[in-house]
Write an enzyme that holds these catalytic residues in place. Structure first.
Site, PDB file in Angstrom:
ATOM      1  N   TYR A 358       0.849  -1.197   0.000  1.00 23.00           N
ATOM      2  CA  TYR A 358       0.000   0.000   0.000  1.00 23.00           C
ATOM      3  C   TYR A 358       0.883   1.246   0.000  1.00 23.00           C
ATOM      4  CZ  TYR A 358      -3.852   3.091   1.600  1.00 23.00           C
ATOM      5  OH  TYR A 358      -4.790   4.086   1.724  1.00 23.00           O
ATOM      6  N   CYS A 359       0.646   2.152  -0.948  1.00 23.92           N
ATOM      7  CA  CYS A 359       1.332   3.440  -1.010  1.00 23.92           C
ATOM      8  C   CYS A 359       2.843   3.228  -1.069  1.00 23.92           C
ATOM      9  CB  CYS A 359       0.899   4.312   0.160  1.00 23.92           C
ATOM     10  SG  CYS A 359       1.536   5.995   0.140  1.00 23.92           S
ATOM     11  N   LEU A 360       3.596   3.828  -0.159  1.00 26.38           N
ATOM     12  CA  LEU A 360       5.044   3.689  -0.139  1.00 26.38           C
ATOM     13  C   LEU A 360       5.460   2.233   0.064  1.00 26.38           C
ATOM     14  CD1 LEU A 360       7.692   5.241  -0.261  1.00 26.38           C
ATOM     15  CD2 LEU A 360       7.491   5.677   2.186  1.00 26.38           C
ATOM     16  N   LEU A 386      -1.611  -1.080  -4.049  1.00 21.83           N
ATOM     17  CA  LEU A 386      -2.711  -0.173  -3.740  1.00 21.83           C
ATOM     18  C   LEU A 386      -2.190   1.258  -3.694  1.00 21.83           C
ATOM     19  CD1 LEU A 386      -4.416  -2.172  -0.825  1.00 21.83           C
ATOM     20  CD2 LEU A 386      -4.686  -2.468  -3.299  1.00 21.83           C
TER      21      LEU A 386
END
Length: 627
Positions: A358-360, A386
């Protein structure tokens, strides 16, 4: 033992200045970063980057002294590098002054808008599509804004907004980055001056004030005082105390099965008699706490996975402190993703893992997946990303705060403590959505005198984390400034990695209103990874679009599968081709996971004591509680 003369000199100066504790702290910080690991000139030493000239010993000595002096000036230094806004403004202003065509266009537009404003003064309530706000702008949605004189105030403001949008964009010769900065600054000033932010200019506030004889403003003043106190004491916002980690959020049962310097790996207990043999590993971003994917039971993605027959593991990142200043991206790979996969391999021998980032965390996971693909490792079964960017050539409005000058300022700030403080990041994200997160908040809390209920997602958003100095410096330089991952210049274990080496199916999710990882940027993975990819575009933003359980009203998504050999689509072509679906993308993803999984069997044991991984603390573990 001191490594070079700069360290010794700074320590001597700190000992002399015993009355100035801040100087001593600054000297110690400067000493600990004197090795060629952090700082804009030292970035070539990172194993994640390519070649480059290392800094000279003379530069290192003087930079250590410079940062020690910076400790004294820290409280008075600006949060924004002065050359950043000045350079953008001068670029825009000089090119505007040199373009008679743009000047003539703006004069003509001003005359047209003056004429328009005069017509509004005579009939401010008549429908007029040319002065309607943007769909996401809800400031003037209340019907009372259509009455006189408030309709004229709102429409005149929208005319000004329209003019400044033209004035700050499309000026010949202005660099794109500077154009975006000037346009952003203009929006910030306009948002601050909007009539919705005043008592007399806002019909909703004025009506409330008259009805309550000003009691709402008194409550608002008390709210403002409470917020200032909470901010000074680094306390969560009012109402967030109702959500307690491990008690009513992050309560999916499980145990910590691995703890190292950087992560706790949580294994969640099965809730079904059988589970798919391929486990799911969740790699969240370390910019916030992991439990955004395990909020309340009704919107917990982790619980949703467990309830659908998946064995789930999740990484809970440690909230770093000054002692962790030298942790870099290589450490996040080794102590994070690699350590988690190694532990899973001991707990579920022979199984391949569905990895989700997710993200980073997704950006890091894509690097690790590329390294595993290059090594022909069978560790992964699939990859789910994501709101995770792999190409940073157009990373959205967050790039407004990232250039060489600003990164250098951040590195100086981080050198004082060894980390980036969570409040610096929070202020940046609030500015990106100032109309919603700053002015709308002040309107509701300070002018209307209301305290809206805090949701679990809002409580999580206030539970921020710090970022280690070295990791954040490498991340900003390698990804945002150099776009090294997309260019094949990132390194793991000293070897370059390439996204083309990813060999497992990818489920890639972007969100329509994402201001942190714009979906068109997320979509670019299609051009790098030559493997089956399913791209999903979900309604909502960076958080709400992802925390999107089934049953939510107005939820929708688009989905399209791409196979190697298919023609690559542009984002616009993809949008025109992918059919919309009602409901949550979670449902489509669970179906996708099931198709890439083997039939269910008996679930694995909790941990692997015989392999050195005994179950430890109950979920959510210890690291999530570090403040």
């Amino acid at each position: 033992m001191d490594r070079h003369p700069a360290v010794k000199t700074l320590r001597q100066r700190a000992n002399v200045a015993t009355a100035g504790a801040a100087v001593a702290a600054g000297a110690g910080a400067a000493a600990s970063i004197s090795a060629p690991r952090a700082g804009s000139r030292e970035r070539a030493a990172s194993p994640w980057l390519g070649t480059g000239a290392p800094p000279t010993p003379a530069f290192e000595r003087w930079q250590a002294l410079e940062r020690a002096v910076g400790a004294l000036l820290g409280p008075w230094r600006a949060d924004l590098a002065p050359t950043t806004p000045l350079g953008a403004y001068m670029d825009w202003w000089l090119h505007l002054a040199a373009s008679p065509a743009k000047q003539a266009e703006l004069v003509q537009l001003a005359v047209e808008q003056l004429w328009h404003a005069a017509s509004i003064a005579t009939d401010a309530t008549a429908p007029d599509a040319s002065v309607e706000p943007m769909p996401q702008d809800k400031r003037f949605a209340d019907p009372r804004w259509r009455s006189v004189p408030f309709a004229a105030l709102a429409r005149t403001f929208l005319l000004q907004q329209h003019w400044w949008q033209h004035a700050t964009t499309g000026v010949p010769g202005v660099t794109r980055h500077h154009e975006q900065m000037v346009a952003f600054a203009a929006r910030q000033w306009l948002d601050m001056l909007a009539p919705s932010n005043s008592v007399l200019g806002n019909p909703v506030v004025l009506e409330r004030t008259l009805a309550e004889h000003g009691a709402n403003l008194l409550r608002g003043a008390l709210h403002a005082g409470e917020d200032l106190l909470r901010d000074a004491l680094d306390l969560p916002p009012a109402g967030a105390e109702a959500f307690r980690v491990g008690e009513n959020i992050a309560v999916t049962p499980g145990r910590v099965v691995l703890r190292n310097r950087l992560i706790e790996l949580i294994q969640y207990a099965p809730s079904t008699p059988t589970t798919h043999p391929e486990p799911v590993l969740i790699v969240p971003a370390w910019i916030m706490k992991y439990y955004i994917l395990d909020l309340s039971p009704h919107n917990s993605l982790i619980k949703h996975l467990v309830d659908h027959g998946h064995t789930v593991f999740a990484i809970s990142w440690k909230n770093p402190d000054e002692a962790d200043r030298d942790l870099g991206l290589q450490d996040y790979h080794e102590l994070g993703v690699r350590a988690a996969l190694d532990a899973i391999a001991r707990i579920v021998p022979g199984a391949r893992t569905h990895a989700l980032g997710y993200c980073l965390g997704g950006t890091l996971l894509s690097m690790s997946a590329a390294a595993l693909g290059r090594a022909k490792s069978p560790a992964l079964k699939s990859l789910t990303l994501l709101a995770a960017q792999t190409d940073f050539s157009d990373p959205g409005e967050l790039s407004l705060f990232i250039d060489e000058a600003q990164v250098h300022l951040l590195e100086d700030r981080m050198a004082l403590r060894g980390y980036l403080d969570k409040r610096q990041m929070a202020s940046t994200f609030r500015m990106l959505r100032s109309a919603d997160l700053i002015w709308s908040y002040r309107l509701i809390n300070y002018l209307l005198g209301e305290r809206r209920p805090v949701s679990d997602l809002m409580a999580w958003n206030a539970d921020g984390t710090r970022l280690p100095q070295r990791m954040h410096s490498e991340y900003l330089h390698a990804l945002f400034l150099d776009d090294a991952l997309a260019h094949g210049a990132m390194r793991i274990d000293g070897t370059p990695i390439n996204l083309h080496d990813i060999r497992v199916p990818i489920f890639n999710v972007g969100a329509v209103q994402d201001h942190v990882a714009p979906w068109r940027s997320v979509f670019k993975l299609h051009t790098y990874a030559d493997t089956e990819q399913t791209f999903v575009l979900t309604a909502g933003g960076h958080n709400v679009g992802i925390v999107n359980p089934p049953g939510q009203p107005k939820s929708s998504y688009r989905l399209l599968r791409w196979k190697p050999g298919d023609r690559l689509l542009t984002p616009e072509e993809w949008l025109a081709t992918a059919a919309p679906h009602d409901g949550s993308w979670w449902t489509a993803w669970l179906d996708w996971l099931a198709r890439h999984s083997s039939p269910r069997e008996r679930p694995p044991a909790m941990g692997a004591p015989d392999a050195g991984l005994p179950p430890l603390d109950a979920a959510p573990g210890r690291y999530v509680h570090l403040t």
